[in-house]
Design an enzyme around this catalytic site. Structure first.
Site, PDB file in Angstrom:
ATOM      1  N   ARG A 101       5.851 -29.240  39.519  1.00 24.38           N
ATOM      2  CA  ARG A 101       4.849 -28.648  40.413  1.00 24.38           C
ATOM      3  C   ARG A 101       4.224 -27.429  39.726  1.00 24.38           C
ATOM      4  O   ARG A 101       3.217 -27.539  39.053  1.00 24.38           O
ATOM      5  CB  ARG A 101       5.463 -28.290  41.778  1.00 24.38           C
ATOM      6  CG  ARG A 101       4.414 -28.132  42.894  1.00 24.38           C
ATOM      7  CD  ARG A 101       3.763 -26.777  42.995  1.00 24.38           C
ATOM      8  NE  ARG A 101       4.749 -25.715  43.197  1.00 24.38           N
ATOM      9  CZ  ARG A 101       4.440 -24.435  43.159  1.00 24.38           C
ATOM     10  NH1 ARG A 101       3.193 -24.052  42.949  1.00 24.38           N
ATOM     11  NH2 ARG A 101       5.376 -23.508  43.305  1.00 24.38           N
ATOM     12  N   ASP A 102       4.879 -26.306  39.799  1.00 27.26           N
ATOM     13  CA  ASP A 102       4.284 -25.096  39.222  1.00 27.26           C
ATOM     14  C   ASP A 102       4.083 -25.248  37.714  1.00 27.26           C
ATOM     15  O   ASP A 102       3.112 -24.749  37.152  1.00 27.26           O
ATOM     16  CB  ASP A 102       5.189 -23.893  39.523  1.00 27.26           C
ATOM     17  CG  ASP A 102       4.432 -22.579  39.471  1.00 27.26           C
ATOM     18  OD1 ASP A 102       3.255 -22.589  39.076  1.00 27.26           O
ATOM     19  OD2 ASP A 102       5.011 -21.541  39.810  1.00 27.26           O
ATOM     20  N   HIS A 107      11.469 -16.821  43.041  1.00 25.66           N
ATOM     21  CA  HIS A 107      10.605 -17.592  42.148  1.00 25.66           C
ATOM     22  C   HIS A 107       9.915 -16.610  41.203  1.00 25.66           C
ATOM     23  O   HIS A 107       9.015 -15.882  41.618  1.00 25.66           O
ATOM     24  CB  HIS A 107       9.583 -18.359  43.010  1.00 25.66           C
ATOM     25  CG  HIS A 107       8.562 -19.123  42.232  1.00 25.66           C
ATOM     26  ND1 HIS A 107       8.689 -20.472  41.973  1.00 25.66           N
ATOM     27  CD2 HIS A 107       7.408 -18.741  41.640  1.00 25.66           C
ATOM     28  CE1 HIS A 107       7.641 -20.886  41.271  1.00 25.66           C
ATOM     29  NE2 HIS A 107       6.837 -19.846  41.052  1.00 25.66           N
ATOM     30  N   HIS A 110       8.069 -15.389  37.416  1.00 24.14           N
ATOM     31  CA  HIS A 110       7.295 -15.776  36.231  1.00 24.14           C
ATOM     32  C   HIS A 110       7.612 -14.815  35.089  1.00 24.14           C
ATOM     33  O   HIS A 110       8.039 -13.686  35.318  1.00 24.14           O
ATOM     34  CB  HIS A 110       5.793 -15.781  36.548  1.00 24.14           C
ATOM     35  CG  HIS A 110       5.368 -17.002  37.306  1.00 24.14           C
ATOM     36  ND1 HIS A 110       4.624 -18.011  36.761  1.00 24.14           N
ATOM     37  CD2 HIS A 110       5.643 -17.382  38.571  1.00 24.14           C
ATOM     38  CE1 HIS A 110       4.423 -18.958  37.663  1.00 24.14           C
ATOM     39  NE2 HIS A 110       5.028 -18.597  38.779  1.00 24.14           N
ATOM     40  N   CYS A 154      -0.346 -20.205  37.766  1.00 26.65           N
ATOM     41  CA  CYS A 154      -1.154 -20.553  38.934  1.00 26.65           C
ATOM     42  C   CYS A 154      -2.633 -20.595  38.565  1.00 26.65           C
ATOM     43  O   CYS A 154      -3.179 -19.625  38.051  1.00 26.65           O
ATOM     44  CB  CYS A 154      -0.923 -19.514  40.030  1.00 26.65           C
ATOM     45  SG  CYS A 154      -1.983 -19.732  41.467  1.00 26.65           S
ATOM     46  N   ASN A 190       6.481 -19.929  34.233  1.00 24.16           N
ATOM     47  CA  ASN A 190       7.630 -19.649  35.078  1.00 24.16           C
ATOM     48  C   ASN A 190       8.792 -19.136  34.232  1.00 24.16           C
ATOM     49  O   ASN A 190       8.855 -19.358  33.027  1.00 24.16           O
ATOM     50  CB  ASN A 190       8.103 -20.949  35.755  1.00 24.16           C
ATOM     51  CG  ASN A 190       7.158 -21.403  36.841  1.00 24.16           C
ATOM     52  OD1 ASN A 190       7.310 -21.040  37.997  1.00 24.16           O
ATOM     53  ND2 ASN A 190       6.151 -22.188  36.466  1.00 24.16           N
TER      54      ASN A 190
END
Lengths: 308, 308
Positions: B10-11, B202, B204, B235, B244
């Site tokens: 996903r990310d 979460h 980065h 993002c 990430n």
């Protein structure tokens, strides 16, 4: 107060192929000191044929003035190293040995015991020069030849009466394989046993934990930490070792009182220029962040983000 | 017990240029789950034209079996997203909004207030599907448009009664600009106020603190953390954001009980192959460490290095 020492010109340069002219090293030292970095490791007395990028260390010492040299450290491994560096004007000496005997032999050409036995003479030479000396313990966690290094081994060296004259204990994760729980444990034990001594933590980012381990060391009692511009560095006698914890990443995390957005930007610019000259990759994420998000940068570091 | 969720699919994929075929995504999910990774975020219900690499999320959900889907999460931003993903078989939903209104508008096309107002229907849809839902708060520290985000803003969202049905609160350092002291403070405050809820962190690595911030979050009360293979990600609607925190670096630091040297090696191999396929740089230092110091690797991760 947390002190940061930039070790770009010693540990950082050890593995680089392209030589850096002495005059450029002088300029780098001055730029770092002028930007506010409290201290800088500028070179090594290791045999010039074994570590060519540092072969001009004596010339570099001679080019700096006493005020500058008061903030500069020189890597040494023998009493004779201290004497020669002191004759050139150095006053701060990092006396290095390895917790692992195999690494001491690969790095310094003798046993750890022989390095310890010579330390009182190194201490005396530093003292005769009116200087300070640190005991630097390489491979404090893992050794490329012997594997895991027991905590007791490191503690025994730190406790050894022959190391008594050392002001600081530098604990090095030479391979960058330690994890924060190990760093916390070792630093806390050394700190508990020898309270008048300062602990310096020297971390590598080989396995991605350079900053995390350094912060763990500070939380556990270390009072100074090493970093290199752009995460440059590695030990030529430690297979698998790579870059130091990055000075920029550590500064971004720690934000010492002397750091301002403009001094940070200055250090990022210096790092970018220097690594380009050397043809080395810049491994600092904070430097990349600062370059790629210029609009974000002022407040990311500024007073709006309140952190100590 | 610390849980790690891998968010590569996903990310991680959001900013990649090269599409990953659905069948390859299925294989990646299975390889991760089979290696022991507790859970995986597999895609997003965002508009396919806005995030093309995730356009096949419904197909991916349909290709997985219920046992697999029980460990898979899907990013959603509206009640309709939950319904559509649930129809395809998904049971775990990460409902995302941003603490910063400007980022919510850029990312999701409405105000944070509108996202919150819709959350009860998203909770109801998740519940109707027999599933679980998380409240994911993006830009919990800084926003690319608004700058620093006050802690109170994040706390107000976490406390909002409309978010009550969420099992977990996911606190996101979307820009990777937080420092550990900030993470500690926010996580501790959220943890103190809403004890029955789990906190997911979460992070980065844009500014080099991905791992350090994640460890700070765990120490402050988070119980699950996100990572992406090779530090992939960023993002598309947050200028300056990048990868990430790396799954491999987090696993090397945390060494959860399910991790063995062979499962770690397997994840490193998967990561290397996947990032090569995507033509993306592998930013994981631990993966590089594992590849470049093969002799060091077994004991670096093994029982000889005792750490918890």
């Amino acid at each position: 107060m947390t002190d940061l020492r930039d070790v770009t010109l010693r540990d950082g340069l050890q593995l680089t192929g392209k030589p850096l002219p002495t005059a450029r090293k002088v300029a780098v030292v001055r730029e770092l000191l002028d930007a506010g970095v409290p201290s800088v490791e500028i070179g090594s007395m290791a045999r010039p044929d074994l570590v060519p990028p540092l072969a001009d260390t004596l010339d570099l010492i001679r080019a700096l003035d006493p005020d500058e040299l008061a903030r500069c450290w020189v890597w040494v491994a023998t009493p004779r190293h201290v004497e020669r560096a002191a004759e050139a004007g150095a006053v701060n000496f990092q006396y290095c040995l390895s917790a692992s005997d195999a690494h001491n032999r690969a790095n310094i050409g003798r046993s750890t015991e022989d390095s310890l036995a010579a330390m009182p003479r190194a201490v005396a030479a530093a003292s005769a020069a009116g200087g300070r000396i640190q005991l630097c313990i390489a491979t404090s966690f893992t050794c490329p030849f012997e594997g895991a290094v027991p905590e007791e081994r490191v503690l025994a060296i730190a406790r050894d009466p022959r190391a008594e004259g050392a002001r600081d204990i530098v604990l090095c994760d030479t391979l960058g394989q330690a994890v924060p729980t190990q760093v916390t444990s070792l630093v806390a034990r050394v700190a508990a046993e020898m309270p008048p001594r300062r602990i310096v933590y020297h971390g590598h980012d080989t396995w991605g934990l350079g900053v995390a381990n350094t912060l763990a060391a500070l939380a556990a009692g270390a009072s100074e930490v090493d970093g290199a511009l752009g995460g440059l560095g590695g030990c030529p006698f430690a297979p698998g070792a790579s870059g130091n914890a990055s000075t920029e990443d550590l500064l971004f995390a720690l934000r010492p009182s002397w750091l301002t957005p403009s001094s940070f930007a200055r250090i990022v610019r210096l790092s970018g220029a220097l690594l380009d000259e050397l043809g080395e990759p810049n491994r600092s994420r904070a430097a990349q962040g600062a370059r790629t998000s210029a609009t974000a940068f002022p407040w990311a570091l500024g007073a709006e983000v309140s952190c100590r």
